[in-house]
Design an enzyme around this catalytic site. Structure first.
Site, mmCIF file in Angstrom:
data_model
loop_
_atom_site.group_PDB
_atom_site.id
_atom_site.type_symbol
_atom_site.label_atom_id
_atom_site.label_comp_id
_atom_site.label_asym_id
_atom_site.label_seq_id
_atom_site.Cartn_x
_atom_site.Cartn_y
_atom_site.Cartn_z
ATOM 1 C CG HIS A 129 1.188 -2.862 4.247
ATOM 2 N ND1 HIS A 129 1.371 -4.112 3.963
ATOM 3 C CD2 HIS A 129 -0.037 -2.483 3.440
ATOM 4 C CE1 HIS A 129 0.658 -4.517 3.048
ATOM 5 N NE2 HIS A 129 -0.073 -3.780 2.735
ATOM 6 C CD GLN A 132 1.211 -1.012 -0.687
ATOM 7 O OE1 GLN A 132 0.617 -1.811 -0.382
ATOM 8 N NE2 GLN A 132 1.549 -0.552 -1.895
ATOM 9 C CG ASP A 222 -3.905 3.892 2.943
ATOM 10 O OD1 ASP A 222 -4.583 3.309 2.233
ATOM 11 O OD2 ASP A 222 -3.188 3.363 3.949
ATOM 12 C CB CYS A 262 -1.121 1.101 -0.725
ATOM 13 S SG CYS A 262 -2.323 1.793 0.572
ATOM 14 N NE ARG A 290 2.644 -5.341 -1.871
ATOM 15 C CZ ARG A 290 1.684 -5.688 -0.952
ATOM 16 N NH1 ARG A 290 0.534 -4.722 -0.937
ATOM 17 N NH2 ARG A 290 1.867 -6.433 0.073
HETATM 18 N N1 CP Z 1 -2.392 -2.758 -0.672
HETATM 19 C C1 CP Z 1 -2.599 -3.778 -0.244
HETATM 20 O O1 CP Z 1 -1.951 -4.340 0.881
HETATM 21 O O2 CP Z 1 -3.852 -4.356 -0.709
HETATM 22 P P1 CP Z 1 -4.667 -5.540 -0.250
HETATM 23 O O3 CP Z 1 -5.221 -5.050 1.195
HETATM 24 O O4 CP Z 1 -5.736 -5.930 -1.044
HETATM 25 O O5 CP Z 1 -3.830 -6.616 0.087
HETATM 26 N N1 NVA Z 2 -4.144 1.661 5.647
HETATM 27 C C1 NVA Z 2 -5.054 0.562 4.886
HETATM 28 C C2 NVA Z 2 -4.065 0.096 4.015
HETATM 29 C C3 NVA Z 2 -4.641 -1.156 3.023
HETATM 30 C C4 NVA Z 2 -3.600 -2.001 2.265
HETATM 31 C C5 NVA Z 2 -5.550 -0.440 5.802
HETATM 32 O O1 NVA Z 2 -4.943 -0.945 6.810
HETATM 33 O O2 NVA Z 2 -6.785 -0.879 5.668
#
Ligand code: CP
Ligand code: NVA
Length: 305
Positions: A129, A132, A222, A262, A290
């Site tokens: 990600h 993020q 997370d 996040c 973001r």
């Molecule tokens: N943190 C993040 O990526 O949130 P969303 O899944 O809502 O995009």
């Molecule tokens: N680790 C989480 C992050 C969401 C923004 C997922 O992948 O669901």
């Protein structure tokens, strides 16, 4: 053609350039200015998983900068078997300046990079990600000043967010400490690739959350089960419960430490309400950033330095 699919593609200077562009557009935004720096440009989002922040931050970002956006689920894009991925990527790329993808398999991001012919931005895959992580380090710098030598303690699953935070931290001189239960750590080959890309990386793994936060400037967590892992939720709960970020764990960190997440959060699972809503939490400004960093990434890819 530059892409923002993996932080391993970026140098420390690239990250600093994006952070500087972000700081400039954020300062302008806060003064009520909305320069049309990306006038007439087109952003397409192709998402296989739900999203609030990633989708809306990018759509708001391109709107503020004078461009437009279109959001497609993978099924709407024809990635449900209607059409070959390469054909979808080539066609969408011919209409778009950037494509943001959100996927299960990271291979789908690679397919877009290979075929789209426009800038590809990884808006989360099962593996990483990057938007993020870079955005989070922007927030850390904004909150605490110079990143160099700061310590970010990540408590929980060695997942996509943890992987990207590890490489972003390495690139920007932040010590990254992860406390994860056995079997959920960062894999040795991933740690090796971070250290190969940034030989001076300060990256430590432990299974002891209290030890991880002892010298932390930032305590980060997370979800215990990411999107796509919902079936493992019950199995993971007892394994991760000792890794909950709660008031007792925050007391083991320096009093000046900030809390980050996040989002979305599973309240009172990986983090308790009192921490997430408490005075040390910067999770909401973190989410706002973001959008500012989405602007920085698009400007950087577009060569608007
Ligand atoms: N943190 C993040 O990526 O949130 P969303 O899944 O809502 O995009
Ligand atoms: N680790 C989480 C992050 C969401 C923004 C997922 O992948 O669901």
């Amino acid at each position: 053609m530059r892409h923002f699919d993996s932080l391993f593609r970026l140098s420390a200077q690239d990250c600093l350039d994006i952070l500087r562009l972000t700081a400039n557009v954020k300062a302008q935004w806060k003064q009520g200015q909305r320069p049309r720096l990306l006038d007439g440009r087109m952003l397409t989002l192709v998402f296989e998983k739900p999203s609030l922040r990633t989708r809306v931050s990018f759509e708001a970002a391109i709107t503020h900068l004078g461009g437009s956006s279109l959001f497609l689920t993978c099924a709407e894009a024809g990635l449900n078997g209607r059409e070959a991925v390469a054909d979808v990527a080539r066609v969408l790329g011919s209409y778009s300046d950037w494509i943001v993808t959100r996927t299960f398999s990271h291979g789908l991001v690679d397919d877009f990079v290979r075929h789209a012919g426009c800038h590809v931005i990884n808006g989360l895959s099962d593996e990483t990600h990057p938007c993020q992580a870079l955005s989070d380090l922007f927030t850390v710098e904004e909150t605490l000043g110079s990143l160099s030598g700061k310590t970010l303690a990540y408590i929980g699953d060695g997942n996509n967010v943890a992987r990207s935070l590890a490489i972003a931290s390495a690139l920007l001189g932040v010590n990254f400490v992860i406390a994860a239960p056995k079997g959920y750590e960062l894999k040795p080959d991933y740690v090796a690739s971070v250290k190969k890309h940034v030989p001076a990386a300060g990256l430590t793994q432990t299974d002891d959350p209290a030890a991880a936060v002892a010298h932390a400037d930032i305590v980060y967590t997370d979800v215990w089960a990411s999107m796509g892992q919902e079936a493992e939720q019950e199995k993971r709960k007892p394994i991760f419960t000792p890794y909950q970020v709660n008031a007792a764990l925050m007391k083991r960190a320096p009093a000046t430490a900030r809390f980050m997440h996040c989002l979305p959060a599973r309240r009172n699972m990986e983090v308790t309400d009192d921490v997430l809503d408490g005075p040390q939490s910067i999770a909401i400004p973190q989410a706002e950033n973001r959008m500012h960093v989405a602007k920085g990434i698009m400007l950087w890819l577009a060569g608007k330095h």
